[in-house]
Design an enzyme around this catalytic site. Structure first.
Site, short mmCIF file in Angstrom:
data_model
loop_
_atom_site.label_atom_id
_atom_site.label_comp_id
_atom_site.label_asym_id
_atom_site.label_seq_id
_atom_site.Cartn_x
_atom_site.Cartn_y
_atom_site.Cartn_z
N LYS A 113 15.33 57.93 189.11
CA LYS A 113 16.68 58.48 188.93
C LYS A 113 17.19 58.31 187.50
O LYS A 113 18.04 59.07 187.06
CB LYS A 113 17.64 57.88 189.95
CG LYS A 113 17.26 58.30 191.37
CD LYS A 113 18.30 58.04 192.39
CE LYS A 113 17.94 58.68 193.72
NZ LYS A 113 16.71 58.10 194.33
C1 LIG Z 1 15.96 58.76 195.32
C2 LIG Z 1 14.55 58.31 195.53
C3 LIG Z 1 13.60 59.11 196.21
C4 LIG Z 1 13.95 60.43 196.85
O1 LIG Z 1 14.25 61.42 195.91
P1 LIG Z 1 15.02 62.77 196.38
O2 LIG Z 1 15.35 63.45 195.11
O3 LIG Z 1 16.25 62.29 197.12
O4 LIG Z 1 14.10 63.53 197.25
C5 LIG Z 1 12.29 58.66 196.31
N1 LIG Z 1 11.93 57.46 195.81
C6 LIG Z 1 12.81 56.65 195.15
C7 LIG Z 1 12.34 55.33 194.66
C8 LIG Z 1 14.14 57.04 194.99
O5 LIG Z 1 15.02 56.23 194.35
#
Ligand SMILES: *Cc1c(COP(=O)(O)O)cnc(C)c1O
Length: 470
Positions: A113
């Site tokens: 993120k």
């Molecule tokens: C947010 C997240 C996901 C999922 O990503 P999306 O964009 O919601 O599909 C997968 N793995 C981790 C570690 C995350 O923080």
């Protein structure tokens, strides 16, 4: 470039108009009116570029209301080796055979993120200064999103963050990561309750329109178009690292929850990036896998949403999924509105299994999918550790498990590494009997001074706190 809503509102908005927004006024999600295409010759030229310059080239195709020199500065300020650990920013490494890992988790909070949120922080600061406005971001987090937002917004002018989290429920590492931020514009509020209590408070405050506008309350959730756009860049960067000429194709496997990450892959593919398959990997909460296998999208109730050892994928409803459905249905906003407004919001489901669009989906858009369970996760982490001497995190393990079922000989399969194992140490120890490595910058963070306010799950008190601090 202009942006329209997935639910039929054709008002053409510019990038900076939607930058600070969540949903479109009709309840839909923003998408560009069309996807710009990238010719092979351009792709070839991009092989020379640094990540920051690649980001600038791609963002320029979608943003025409920030002067190019400013946009370039923002990209260079965001994607530095200092912040992301390497010059490559998203280095690709081979695991075995055609299977590769693309590392997206070496930013400040060790989860993917950061890739988008770090850019968002700089874009927000830039745009707010230009407008002479301020923004108070209110959020609820159970871990990854809140810390990524705080690390992106810390010290930024014009932005404050009020982040609620369930008291004592995040891992000690996650608590230390968030609460050790002492920046004046970051406010950690530990709520006596569970994550849903935090989310209810955020909803209650956002529904008080007078309060919301008086205090300039906003969010940074995953439906924000700028976040998605920032993520498109690493699909190109991964492709360029895994290939040597532009006729080659690669596939990606994406550990998925809200469909934000893999939706960026869809956008990259629509732009002409030679992607063969987009493999959607889910955990036990397999709403998305069910759809791609059957054509039925069935939102789960809270009681049917499991707490798993890949917690960032524990979702009952994939908030970005509507974007793909809009493209799948030939951009028919009325039809999308009928599916999501009528069927989904009434707790239901929709079924596209008999439609020609769904039947052509895999061939046309490259999507396939799979589910991974706790047992699969442990076995995969253990296997990768024993055979390759590497530790992977629980979400990435779901990706590797599902990728192995779809990899084709001769086509590089890039699994996106969405977090580092240290964030989910308990499960790593369960699988391997060993503690995951801790990056040097996080040595001893549990002992740092903390800045966090405890509060009961009471909307009035949260509002009073915001009032006193804005
Ligand atoms: C947010 C997240 C996901 C999922 O990503 P999306 O964009 O919601 O599909 C997968 N793995 C981790 C570690 C995350 O923080």
């Amino acid at each position: 470039m202009r942006y329209i809503s997935t639910r039929g509102d054709q008002t053409a908005r510019r990038f900076c108009e939607i930058l600070l927004e969540g949903l479109a006024p009709d309840g839909g999600l923003y998408l560009p009116v069309s996807y710009p295409t990238v010719e092979r010759a351009t792709l070839r030229q991009w092989r020379q570029l640094s990540y920051a310059d690649l980001a600038f080239e791609i963002l320029s195709l979608y943003i025409d209301d920030i002067p190019p020199e400013d946009l370039k500065t923002l990209c260079h300020k965001t994607y530095t080796a200092d912040v992301f650990g390497t010059e490559a920013i998203v280095p690709v490494r081979r695991l075995a055979g055609d299977l590769h890992i693309e590392a997206l988790s070496n930013g400040p909070t060790l989860a993917f993120k950061d890739m988008a949120m770090q850019l968002l922080g700089n874009l927000f600061e830039y745009e707010l200064a230009r407008r002479g406005e301020i923004l108070n971001i209110l959020g609820a987090t159970s871990g990854d999103t809140g810390s990524a937002a705080e690390y992106a917004m810390r010290g930024k002018k014009g932005v404050r963050v009020f982040m609620t989290s369930p008291k004592g429920r995040m891992s000690p590492f996650q608590q230390a990561q968030m609460f050790s931020l002492l920046d004046e514009n970051i406010h950690n509020i530990a709520i006596e309750g569970v994550f849903d209590d935090c989310q209810d408070i955020v909803k209650a405050v956002s529904n008080d329109l007078a309060f919301k506008s008086k205090h300039r309350i906003g969010t940074v959730n995953s439906i924000n178009w700028a976040r998605l756009l920032a993520q498109v860049v690493y699909y190109f960067a991964g492709y360029l690292q895994a290939t040597t000429d532009d006729d080659q194709r690669v596939s990606f496997t994406v550990p998925s929850g809200n469909f934000g990450n893999v939706c960026a892959g869809h956008v990259a593919r629509m732009m002409g990036l030679p992607i063969d398959q987009l493999v959607v990997a889910t955990n036990e909460n397999n709403v998305l896998d069910e759809f791609f296998r059957t054509g039925i999208y069935r939102v789960r109730a809270s009681a049917e949403t499991y707490e798993t050892s890949s917690p960032s994928m524990d979702i009952s409803k994939a908030s970005n999924f509507e974007r793909f459905i809009y493209d799948l249905l030939g951009r028919d906003g009325a039809r999308v509105e009928a599916l999501f407004q009528d069927a989904i919001n009434q707790g239901g489901q929709f079924d596209l299994s008999d439609t020609p669009e769904f039947k052509a989906a895999a061939a046309r858009y490259g999507f396939v999918s799979g589910t991974s369970t706790h047992a699969d996760r442990l076995a995969t982490i253990r296997d990768v550790f024993n055979r390759h001497g590497e530790m992977i995190d629980t979400h990435t393990a779901d990706g590797v498990k599902v990728a192995r079922a779809h990899v084709k000989s001769g086509t590089p399969m890039l699994v996106l590494e969405t977090a580092l194992p240290i964030k989910f140490a308990e499960t790593i120890v369960e699988a391997t009997g060993q503690e995951p490595p801790r990056p040097a910058k996080f040595e001893g963070i549990e002992a740092l001074p903390k800045r966090v306010l405890n509060m009961p799950a009471d909307v009035k008190q949260v509002k009073a706190y915001i009032e006193a601090n804005t």
